[in-house]
Each structure stands twice: as structure tokens, then as C-alpha cells.
Design a protein around this motif. Structure first.
Motif, short mmCIF file in Angstrom:
data_model
loop_
_atom_site.label_atom_id
_atom_site.label_comp_id
_atom_site.label_asym_id
_atom_site.label_seq_id
_atom_site.Cartn_x
_atom_site.Cartn_y
_atom_site.Cartn_z
N PHE A 82 51.04 29.22 3.28
CA PHE A 82 51.07 29.96 2.02
C PHE A 82 50.81 28.99 0.89
N TYR A 83 49.98 29.42 -0.07
CA TYR A 83 49.71 28.61 -1.24
C TYR A 83 50.73 28.93 -2.33
N ALA A 84 50.69 28.16 -3.39
CA ALA A 84 51.61 28.36 -4.51
C ALA A 84 51.30 29.67 -5.23
N VAL A 85 52.31 30.19 -5.90
CA VAL A 85 52.15 31.43 -6.68
C VAL A 85 51.07 31.20 -7.73
N GLY A 86 50.13 32.13 -7.82
CA GLY A 86 49.07 32.04 -8.81
C GLY A 86 47.87 31.20 -8.39
N ALA A 87 47.89 30.62 -7.20
CA ALA A 87 46.76 29.80 -6.74
C ALA A 87 45.52 30.68 -6.62
N GLY A 88 44.37 30.11 -6.92
CA GLY A 88 43.13 30.86 -6.89
C GLY A 88 42.62 31.15 -5.50
N GLU A 89 42.97 30.31 -4.54
CA GLU A 89 42.51 30.50 -3.17
C GLU A 89 43.57 31.24 -2.35
N GLU A 90 43.15 31.75 -1.22
CA GLU A 90 44.06 32.40 -0.29
C GLU A 90 43.88 31.76 1.08
N SER A 91 44.97 31.53 1.77
CA SER A 91 44.88 31.00 3.12
C SER A 91 44.52 32.13 4.08
N PHE A 92 44.08 31.77 5.27
CA PHE A 92 43.76 32.77 6.28
C PHE A 92 45.01 33.59 6.62
N ASP A 93 46.17 32.92 6.68
CA ASP A 93 47.42 33.61 6.97
C ASP A 93 47.77 34.62 5.88
N GLU A 94 47.56 34.26 4.62
CA GLU A 94 47.83 35.17 3.52
C GLU A 94 46.92 36.39 3.58
#
Length: 145
Positions: A82-94
Motif C-alpha cells: 500500500f502506498y501513502a495516502v494521497g500518492a499519485g500511483e497505485e500498487s497492484f494490490d491496491e
């Protein structure tokens, strides 16, 4: 042999970002915030998470979401990213988690089943389905997973 150099006139390739409406962005950020809280807490066994949940109408969806996030590592066979709140990218898991939650909310059983079977260990699928159903508030016979 001629050394390879980066050409200054070629712009870097940017990764396309999926289109998200405000509800999806809110859900993603809520999941990321929950995932951050869960990092500080112990991971739980999927069956233990299902057993410990009490269905309190006011808090049930958030409790199921947290239980899902705390036990997802067991179904995936690794810690989800999981990336930080508000991050521009998304992980595959997200992206996967958003897709399965959106499909569950729509009642799209075929998509939910496909997404769960594509990533979750067979032994854990039933418990993860239960947590997903609770996370989207789909109790009371509206549909079953």
C-alpha cells in the motif's frame, strides 16, 4: 562498442493512471489509511479475524475492512503493498482490492469470484470472501459470496 546515452529530446515515459471518481479515490485513501494503522498492529490469522468480528451496524464495515487488511497477507502469501495516502500511483494490490470491493458492492458475483480465485490461496478464499462481503456491508441476504 558505442556507449548508449539518453537522448535529451525524448521525454520520460509516464505511467498512465487509472481514472478514479471521487468515491473510488476516497475508498482508496481510506484503505491506505487503514493499512497504515494495521502496520502498527499484529497480523491476524484469517479464521481468527472472522471469528473475532462482531457485527455492530455502526462500525461493522470498518471493522471488516480492517480485519481484511490485517489478514490479507495470509491469503496472498505475502504482505500486500500500500502506498501513502494521497500518492499519485497505485500498487497492484491496491488496484486488485479496489476492483474486488467495487465488484462486491455492485453484486457482480462472477467478477468477485474471478478476482478472489486469481490471487487468494484456495484454503483462504472462503474467509476472504466473508471479509469482503462485510467490508462492503453486504449482509442481510442482498447477495451471498
Amino acid at each position: 562498442m558505442i556507449p548508449l546515452r539518453a537522448r535529451a529530446d525524448i521525454p520520460p515515459i509516464e505511467r498512465p493512471q487509472p481514472f478514479r471518481n471521487s468515491d473510488q479515490t476516497h475508498r482508496l485513501n481510506r484503505l491506505r489509511l487503514s493499512a497504515m494503522r494495521c502496520r502498527a498492529r499484529a497480523r491476524v490469522d484469517v479464521s481468527e479475524a472472522c471469528d473475532l468480528l462482531c457485527v455492530d451496524e455502526a462500525q461493522s464495515e470498518l471493522r471488516f475492512e480492517e480485519a481484511l487488511l490485517r489478514s490479507l497477507h495470509q491469503g496472498l502469501g505475502r504482505k500486500p503493498r500500500f502506498y501513502a495516502v494521497g500518492a499519485g500511483e497505485e500498487s497492484f494490490d491496491e488496484r486488485w482490492l479496489l476492483q474486488v470491493l467495487d465488484a462486491a458492492e455492485r453484486g457482480d458475483m462472477a467478477s468477485v469470484e474471478f478476482l478472489i480465485r486469481s490471487r487468494i490461496d484456495k484454503i483462504m478464499q472462503r474467509s476472504i470472501r466473508f471479509l469482503i462481503r462485510g467490508a462492503v456491508g453486504r449482509f442481510g441476504g442482498r447477495f451471498t459470496l
